[in-house]
Motif scaffolding. Sequence first.
Motif, PDB file in Angstrom:
ATOM      1  N   ARG A  85      -2.340  -2.435  -3.736  1.00 25.95           N
ATOM      2  CA  ARG A  85      -3.316  -2.943  -4.703  1.00 25.95           C
ATOM      3  C   ARG A  85      -3.704  -1.942  -5.779  1.00 25.95           C
ATOM      4  NH1 ARG A  85      -8.478  -4.183  -2.715  1.00 25.95           N
ATOM      5  NH2 ARG A  85      -8.739  -5.591  -4.464  1.00 25.95           N
ATOM      6  N   THR A  86      -3.513  -0.645  -5.503  1.00 26.06           N
ATOM      7  CA  THR A  86      -4.071   0.389  -6.376  1.00 26.06           C
ATOM      8  C   THR A  86      -3.652   0.258  -7.834  1.00 26.06           C
ATOM      9  OG1 THR A  86      -4.412   1.993  -4.601  1.00 26.06           O
ATOM     10  CG2 THR A  86      -4.112   2.873  -6.818  1.00 26.06           C
ATOM     11  N   GLU A  88     -11.767   1.257   5.728  1.00 28.86           N
ATOM     12  CA  GLU A  88     -11.881   0.613   4.424  1.00 28.86           C
ATOM     13  C   GLU A  88     -10.579   0.639   3.627  1.00 28.86           C
ATOM     14  OE1 GLU A  88     -15.116   2.485   2.431  1.00 28.86           O
ATOM     15  OE2 GLU A  88     -16.631   1.734   3.844  1.00 28.86           O
ATOM     16  N   TYR A  89      -9.575   1.354   4.150  1.00 32.22           N
ATOM     17  CA  TYR A  89      -8.318   1.507   3.422  1.00 32.22           C
ATOM     18  C   TYR A  89      -7.142   1.246   4.356  1.00 32.22           C
ATOM     19  CZ  TYR A  89     -11.285   3.723  -0.061  1.00 32.22           C
ATOM     20  OH  TYR A  89     -12.273   3.959  -0.986  1.00 32.22           O
ATOM     21  N   SER A 115      -4.015  -1.083   0.457  1.00 33.66           N
ATOM     22  CA  SER A 115      -4.668  -0.271  -0.569  1.00 33.66           C
ATOM     23  C   SER A 115      -3.617   0.338  -1.484  1.00 33.66           C
ATOM     24  CB  SER A 115      -5.491   0.852   0.078  1.00 33.66           C
ATOM     25  OG  SER A 115      -6.529   0.322   0.869  1.00 33.66           O
ATOM     26  N   LYS A 143      -8.675  -4.604   1.670  1.00 31.48           N
ATOM     27  CA  LYS A 143      -8.801  -3.150   1.677  1.00 31.48           C
ATOM     28  C   LYS A 143      -8.986  -2.648   0.249  1.00 31.48           C
ATOM     29  CE  LYS A 143      -8.057  -2.800   6.118  1.00 31.48           C
ATOM     30  NZ  LYS A 143      -9.111  -2.357   7.059  1.00 31.48           N
ATOM     31  N   ARG A 144      -9.737  -1.585   0.115  1.00 29.10           N
ATOM     32  CA  ARG A 144     -10.033  -1.049  -1.208  1.00 29.10           C
ATOM     33  C   ARG A 144      -8.815  -0.372  -1.831  1.00 29.10           C
ATOM     34  NH1 ARG A 144     -15.838   2.114  -0.835  1.00 29.10           N
ATOM     35  NH2 ARG A 144     -17.113   0.348  -0.135  1.00 29.10           N
ATOM     36  N   PRO A 145      -8.666  -0.508  -3.148  1.00 24.05           N
ATOM     37  CA  PRO A 145      -7.631   0.277  -3.840  1.00 24.05           C
ATOM     38  C   PRO A 145      -8.139   1.703  -4.022  1.00 24.05           C
ATOM     39  CG  PRO A 145      -8.844  -1.055  -5.418  1.00 24.05           C
ATOM     40  CD  PRO A 145      -9.369  -1.439  -4.058  1.00 24.05           C
TER      41      PRO A 145
END
Length: 210
Positions: free
Chosen positions: A162-163, A154-155, A159, A25-27
């Motif tokens: 990881r951010t 996507e999140y 996320s 998943k995106r940060p």
Amino acid sequence: MGYSRYDPAMQGRPAWNAGRMVGTKRPLTQKQIWAVRFFLEREGRLRDRALFDLAIDSKLRGCDLVKVKIGDLVSGAEIRTRAIVIQQKTGRPVQFELTADVRSSLLAWLERRGGSIDDYVFPSRVNNLGHLSTRQYARLVDEWVTAIGLRREEYGTHSMRRTKASMIYKATGNLRAIQILLGHTKIENTVRYLGVDIEDALLLAERTEI
């Protein structure tokens, strides 16, 4: 126990991940972090603002985040600048920092929440002695990212984890530090978790003069 694709009982049954986007998943970006904070402030969601802030600063897995107790964060009448929790997955302690803005939102929430040092910071709304479930936490994350125009596929809760780690890595290139902050037992896990690839490695090499 798994199932064989040749099992007649499984014929016509959709795959567990059918229609889902799986993988890392995106940060969030700095701009997106402040967009979520603005949304939660505007909606007057004190608990969610504290939960979001703690998720970003602590970099904890969802299963550990929901089990944080008031005593883990509080020292006297103040919020600690650093805290330690034992990870459920590894059984090992991990330490994290609590920045000024995060301490402020946590204090505002705890003043409203009340309770003792043995109580969970984020109690269950079904059972006040229990903690917020990881499923409910995941639902909240979906709600937050959707509210600021991001695609929920996507999140996710990772996320949040990881951010800040991704931001620190981009600023320093120090994988060992990120390994410690995330509580990973192996550096290889950190590499995979951050999605470090050959391009990242080459950029780091180019910036290092000997």
